[in-house]
Write a protein that holds these residues in place. Structure first.
Motif, PDB file in Angstrom:
ATOM      1  N   THR A 108      24.895 -75.512 -28.913  1.00  0.00           N
ATOM      2  CA  THR A 108      25.851 -74.889 -28.013  1.00  0.00           C
ATOM      3  C   THR A 108      26.579 -75.963 -27.216  1.00  0.00           C
ATOM      4  O   THR A 108      25.945 -76.780 -26.555  1.00  0.00           O
ATOM      5  N   GLU A 109      27.890 -75.971 -27.304  1.00  0.00           N
ATOM      6  CA  GLU A 109      28.703 -76.939 -26.565  1.00  0.00           C
ATOM      7  C   GLU A 109      29.066 -76.361 -25.204  1.00  0.00           C
ATOM      8  O   GLU A 109      29.403 -75.186 -25.084  1.00  0.00           O
ATOM      9  N   THR A 110      28.993 -77.207 -24.175  1.00  0.00           N
ATOM     10  CA  THR A 110      29.441 -76.837 -22.834  1.00  0.00           C
ATOM     11  C   THR A 110      30.506 -77.839 -22.410  1.00  0.00           C
ATOM     12  O   THR A 110      30.768 -78.811 -23.121  1.00  0.00           O
ATOM     13  N   ALA A 138      24.364 -78.464 -25.083  1.00  0.00           N
ATOM     14  CA  ALA A 138      23.201 -77.906 -24.378  1.00  0.00           C
ATOM     15  C   ALA A 138      21.966 -78.102 -25.249  1.00  0.00           C
ATOM     16  O   ALA A 138      22.055 -78.536 -26.396  1.00  0.00           O
TER      17      ALA A 138
END
Length: 128
Positions: A61-63, A68
Motif C-alpha cells: 500500500t502506497e501512502t 506502508a
C-alpha cells in the motif's frame, strides 16, 4: 514500476518476459535470499533460492510518505526451519523486496519495491 528503464517496460509486451519478487531477509544468523520463481536466480553476487508457490506477499500500500507495512507468509518445512523460527530474533530485522524483471532469460532489473523492517511474527502449527 519505479525507475524501471523504458526498454524493460516495453519488454512486458513480449511473451518472453516475466517478473517476480526477490526477497532478502536479514537475520542475525544468516541472510535468506528467496526468489518467487521456479528456479534459483543469481543477482547482485547472491543466489536467490527458488521459492515459487511456497508463500504469499500481500499488496504493498502506497501512502504520501512512502510504502506502508506489508504482510508476507512463508511456510516452515523441516525441523531446522522450525527451530530457527522459534529462536531467531525477528522484530526489527531488515527486509528488502525487489521486483525482478527477466527478458529472454536475462535479469534486467531488480527495483526495490519495499525496504523496511520485520515486525512480530506469527507462527501457526498444523496443515491448512
Amino acid at each position: 514500476m519505479r525507475n524501471t528503464p523504458a526498454e524493460v517496460v516495453d519488454a512486458f509486451q513480449d511473451r518472453h518476459t516475466q517478473a517476480f519478487p526477490l526477497v532478502e531477509l536479514y537475520f542475525d544468523s544468516e541472510t535468506m535470499y528467496l526468489a518467487a520463481a521456479p528456479h534459483d536466480v543469481a543477482w547482485g553476487g547472491h543466489t536467490y533460492l527458488a521459492a515459487q508457490g511456497i508463500g504469499s506477499i500481500e499488496p504493498i500500500t502506497e501512502t504520501a510518505s512512502g510504502a506502508a507495512g506489508i504482510v508476507f507468509t512463508l511456510p516452515l518445512v523441516g525441523q531446522a526451519a522450525i527451530a530457527n523460527a522459534l529462536t531467531e530474533q525477528v522484530q526489527g530485522r531488515k527486509v528488502i523486496i525487489r521486483n525482478a524483471v527477466v527478458v529472454d532469460g536475462i535479469l534486467n532489473a531488480a527495483d526495490v519495491l519495499w525496504d523496511g523492517s520485520l515486525d512480530a511474527q506469527t507462527l501457526v502449527l498444523g496443515v491448512e
